[in-house]
Design a protein around this motif. Structure first.
Motif, PDB file in Angstrom:
ATOM      1  N   ARG A 134      41.305  34.164  48.184  1.00 18.54           N
ATOM      2  CA  ARG A 134      40.069  34.889  47.883  1.00 18.54           C
ATOM      3  C   ARG A 134      40.244  35.715  46.604  1.00 18.54           C
ATOM      4  O   ARG A 134      41.301  36.292  46.353  1.00 18.54           O
ATOM      5  CB  ARG A 134      39.686  35.809  49.036  1.00 18.54           C
ATOM      6  CG  ARG A 134      38.346  36.493  48.798  1.00 18.54           C
ATOM      7  CD  ARG A 134      37.825  37.208  50.009  1.00 18.54           C
ATOM      8  NE  ARG A 134      36.602  37.962  49.684  1.00 18.54           N
ATOM      9  CZ  ARG A 134      35.924  38.689  50.549  1.00 18.54           C
ATOM     10  NH1 ARG A 134      36.337  38.768  51.812  1.00 18.54           N
ATOM     11  NH2 ARG A 134      34.833  39.340  50.175  1.00 18.54           N
ATOM     12  N   ASN A 135      39.186  35.740  45.806  1.00 20.34           N
ATOM     13  CA  ASN A 135      39.155  36.534  44.583  1.00 20.34           C
ATOM     14  C   ASN A 135      38.275  37.756  44.820  1.00 20.34           C
ATOM     15  O   ASN A 135      37.124  37.626  45.228  1.00 20.34           O
ATOM     16  CB  ASN A 135      38.601  35.686  43.430  1.00 20.34           C
ATOM     17  CG  ASN A 135      38.742  36.373  42.089  1.00 20.34           C
ATOM     18  OD1 ASN A 135      38.395  37.529  41.931  1.00 20.34           O
ATOM     19  ND2 ASN A 135      39.252  35.648  41.112  1.00 20.34           N
ATOM     20  N   TYR A 136      38.825  38.934  44.543  1.00 26.54           N
ATOM     21  CA  TYR A 136      38.089  40.168  44.776  1.00 26.54           C
ATOM     22  C   TYR A 136      37.588  40.799  43.471  1.00 26.54           C
ATOM     23  O   TYR A 136      37.127  41.942  43.473  1.00 26.54           O
ATOM     24  CB  TYR A 136      38.974  41.173  45.513  1.00 26.54           C
ATOM     25  CG  TYR A 136      39.242  40.783  46.950  1.00 26.54           C
ATOM     26  CD1 TYR A 136      38.404  41.212  47.975  1.00 26.54           C
ATOM     27  CD2 TYR A 136      40.328  39.980  47.278  1.00 26.54           C
ATOM     28  CE1 TYR A 136      38.646  40.856  49.294  1.00 26.54           C
ATOM     29  CE2 TYR A 136      40.584  39.624  48.590  1.00 26.54           C
ATOM     30  CZ  TYR A 136      39.745  40.063  49.602  1.00 26.54           C
ATOM     31  OH  TYR A 136      39.983  39.701  50.902  1.00 26.54           O
ATOM     32  N   GLN A 137      37.656  40.084  42.376  1.00 25.19           N
ATOM     33  CA  GLN A 137      37.261  40.645  41.097  1.00 25.19           C
ATOM     34  C   GLN A 137      35.750  40.522  40.871  1.00 25.19           C
ATOM     35  O   GLN A 137      35.096  39.622  41.397  1.00 25.19           O
ATOM     36  CB  GLN A 137      38.001  39.930  39.957  1.00 25.19           C
ATOM     37  CG  GLN A 137      39.501  40.162  39.971  1.00 25.19           C
ATOM     38  CD  GLN A 137      40.207  39.330  38.914  1.00 25.19           C
ATOM     39  OE1 GLN A 137      39.924  38.148  38.754  1.00 25.19           O
ATOM     40  NE2 GLN A 137      41.098  39.959  38.187  1.00 25.19           N
ATOM     41  N   LYS A 138      35.241  41.443  40.068  1.00 24.01           N
ATOM     42  CA  LYS A 138      33.848  41.381  39.642  1.00 24.01           C
ATOM     43  C   LYS A 138      33.794  40.518  38.384  1.00 24.01           C
ATOM     44  O   LYS A 138      34.276  40.909  37.327  1.00 24.01           O
ATOM     45  CB  LYS A 138      33.306  42.776  39.359  1.00 24.01           C
ATOM     46  CG  LYS A 138      33.214  43.666  40.588  1.00 24.01           C
ATOM     47  CD  LYS A 138      32.647  45.038  40.242  1.00 24.01           C
ATOM     48  CE  LYS A 138      32.478  45.912  41.474  1.00 24.01           C
ATOM     49  NZ  LYS A 138      31.922  47.246  41.137  1.00 24.01           N
ATOM     50  N   TYR A 152      28.065  39.655  41.265  1.00 27.46           N
ATOM     51  CA  TYR A 152      27.736  40.986  41.772  1.00 27.46           C
ATOM     52  C   TYR A 152      26.611  41.601  40.937  1.00 27.46           C
ATOM     53  O   TYR A 152      26.208  41.049  39.913  1.00 27.46           O
ATOM     54  CB  TYR A 152      28.970  41.893  41.734  1.00 27.46           C
ATOM     55  CG  TYR A 152      29.351  42.358  40.335  1.00 27.46           C
ATOM     56  CD1 TYR A 152      29.104  43.661  39.920  1.00 27.46           C
ATOM     57  CD2 TYR A 152      29.949  41.487  39.417  1.00 27.46           C
ATOM     58  CE1 TYR A 152      29.438  44.093  38.646  1.00 27.46           C
ATOM     59  CE2 TYR A 152      30.296  41.907  38.155  1.00 27.46           C
ATOM     60  CZ  TYR A 152      30.038  43.209  37.770  1.00 27.46           C
ATOM     61  OH  TYR A 152      30.367  43.627  36.503  1.00 27.46           O
ATOM     62  N   SER A 158      33.151  46.597  45.310  1.00 27.41           N
ATOM     63  CA  SER A 158      33.961  45.375  45.361  1.00 27.41           C
ATOM     64  C   SER A 158      34.034  44.802  46.770  1.00 27.41           C
ATOM     65  O   SER A 158      34.008  43.575  46.960  1.00 27.41           O
ATOM     66  CB  SER A 158      35.380  45.658  44.851  1.00 27.41           C
ATOM     67  OG  SER A 158      35.358  46.033  43.498  1.00 27.41           O
ATOM     68  N   GLN A 159      34.123  45.682  47.776  1.00 21.71           N
ATOM     69  CA  GLN A 159      34.253  45.200  49.153  1.00 21.71           C
ATOM     70  C   GLN A 159      32.974  44.546  49.672  1.00 21.71           C
ATOM     71  O   GLN A 159      32.990  43.907  50.724  1.00 21.71           O
ATOM     72  CB  GLN A 159      34.686  46.332  50.092  1.00 21.71           C
ATOM     73  CG  GLN A 159      33.777  47.552  50.107  1.00 21.71           C
ATOM     74  CD  GLN A 159      34.241  48.634  49.174  1.00 21.71           C
ATOM     75  OE1 GLN A 159      34.637  48.349  48.036  1.00 21.71           O
ATOM     76  NE2 GLN A 159      34.219  49.881  49.649  1.00 21.71           N
ATOM     77  N   PRO A 163      32.116  36.472  49.104  1.00 23.16           N
ATOM     78  CA  PRO A 163      33.462  35.903  48.935  1.00 23.16           C
ATOM     79  C   PRO A 163      33.478  34.719  47.968  1.00 23.16           C
ATOM     80  O   PRO A 163      32.668  33.795  48.078  1.00 23.16           O
ATOM     81  CB  PRO A 163      33.835  35.452  50.349  1.00 23.16           C
ATOM     82  CG  PRO A 163      32.994  36.293  51.256  1.00 23.16           C
ATOM     83  CD  PRO A 163      31.694  36.487  50.510  1.00 23.16           C
ATOM     84  N   TYR A 165      36.489  32.055  46.047  1.00 24.56           N
ATOM     85  CA  TYR A 165      37.870  31.604  46.232  1.00 24.56           C
ATOM     86  C   TYR A 165      38.330  30.802  45.017  1.00 24.56           C
ATOM     87  O   TYR A 165      37.520  30.202  44.322  1.00 24.56           O
ATOM     88  CB  TYR A 165      37.978  30.744  47.496  1.00 24.56           C
ATOM     89  CG  TYR A 165      37.612  31.507  48.754  1.00 24.56           C
ATOM     90  CD1 TYR A 165      38.584  32.138  49.513  1.00 24.56           C
ATOM     91  CD2 TYR A 165      36.281  31.605  49.159  1.00 24.56           C
ATOM     92  CE1 TYR A 165      38.251  32.853  50.653  1.00 24.56           C
ATOM     93  CE2 TYR A 165      35.929  32.316  50.284  1.00 24.56           C
ATOM     94  CZ  TYR A 165      36.917  32.949  51.036  1.00 24.56           C
ATOM     95  OH  TYR A 165      36.573  33.663  52.149  1.00 24.56           O
ATOM     96  N   ASN A 195      46.141  34.026  51.728  1.00 25.80           N
ATOM     97  CA  ASN A 195      46.055  35.302  51.036  1.00 25.80           C
ATOM     98  C   ASN A 195      47.430  35.963  51.067  1.00 25.80           C
ATOM     99  O   ASN A 195      47.747  36.762  51.948  1.00 25.80           O
ATOM    100  CB  ASN A 195      44.977  36.184  51.680  1.00 25.80           C
ATOM    101  CG  ASN A 195      43.590  35.621  51.437  1.00 25.80           C
ATOM    102  OD1 ASN A 195      43.256  35.261  50.309  1.00 25.80           O
ATOM    103  ND2 ASN A 195      42.793  35.506  52.475  1.00 25.80           N
TER     104      ASN A 195
END
Length: 222
Positions: A134-138, A152, A158-159, A163, A165, A195
């Protein structure tokens, strides 16, 4: 029929010359994937390294892998990985059901990764499986000097992102019949989520190798 592991390892690397035989820890980069395959001998029947390089060939043989000499026509910078896998299948004399692709540039993998992934692959009767994280970047695009958010809205936490990937390169499992059709990831392939910090390692530069060395030493001590 058998399941084989294939590790493609060309000699030519422009950004980090001879990277496949550079040391990570006390062993060459390539060897980490060979040892991972050996640790999974209950799944993998044979280990093959596909290469056009004599030093890589000697290293692979020294650590117990078999070597398929890759012709120059399949060793160029623009040649897809599937060409090497297909050449291996066409070069051996027994029937293969599954091909496990282990990329030398992704040397660090969780110990139980293949066992867990292969169990899911077999139970679900999938044609192929590949690992994702999973990628959590904006993320966004730049259009005429203006930043345009992609996944976004400005100000969103961010949370709360939807999701997304990325293909992390740690592991691929594919039916050999698809490889012979020049396919590694089929349309119905299962994305197997991993992950783990090792999913961030893909060695193409000296900085990548330094980061892998840091994680490797930390993992050894832990």
């Amino acid at each position: 029929m058998k399941t084989i592991a294939v590790i493609p390892a060309r000699g030519g690397s422009k950004r980090l010359p001879k990277k496949n035989v550079m040391l990570l820890g006390e062993i060459p980069l390539l060897v980490h994937s060979i040892l991972f395959a050996k640790q999974n001998s209950s799944i993998i029947d044979e280990i093959y390294v596909s290469t056009d390089d004599e030093e890589i060939k000697k290293t692979a043989l020294k650590f117990g892998a078999k070597v398929i000499d890759r012709p120059e026509s399949l060793s160029g910078d623009l040649e897809p990985t599937v060409s090497a896998l297909k050449h291996v299948l066409e070069s051996i004399e027994f029937d293969v059901e599954n091909v496990v692709l282990l990329q030398a540039t992704n040397p660090l993998r969780p110990d139980n990764l293949l066992k867990e992934a292969f169990q899911v692959y077999e139970k679900g009767n999938y044609n192929s499986l590949f690992t994702v994280s999973r990628n959590y970047q904006k993320l966004g695009k730049i259009n005429v000097d203006k930043f345009v958010p992609y996944n976004y809205e400005i100000g969103q936490r961010s949370q709360d992102l939807e999701p997304l990937y990325y293909e992390n390169g740690l592991l691929y499992i594919t039916k050999s019949k698809l490889i012979l059709e020049n396919i590694i990831i089929s349309n119905d392939a299962l994305p197997f989520e991993v992950n783990h910090i090792f999913a961030n390692v893909d060695i193409d530069t000296q900085e990548d190798l330094d980061y892998a060395e840091y994680l490797y030493q930390k993992h050894q001590i832990a």
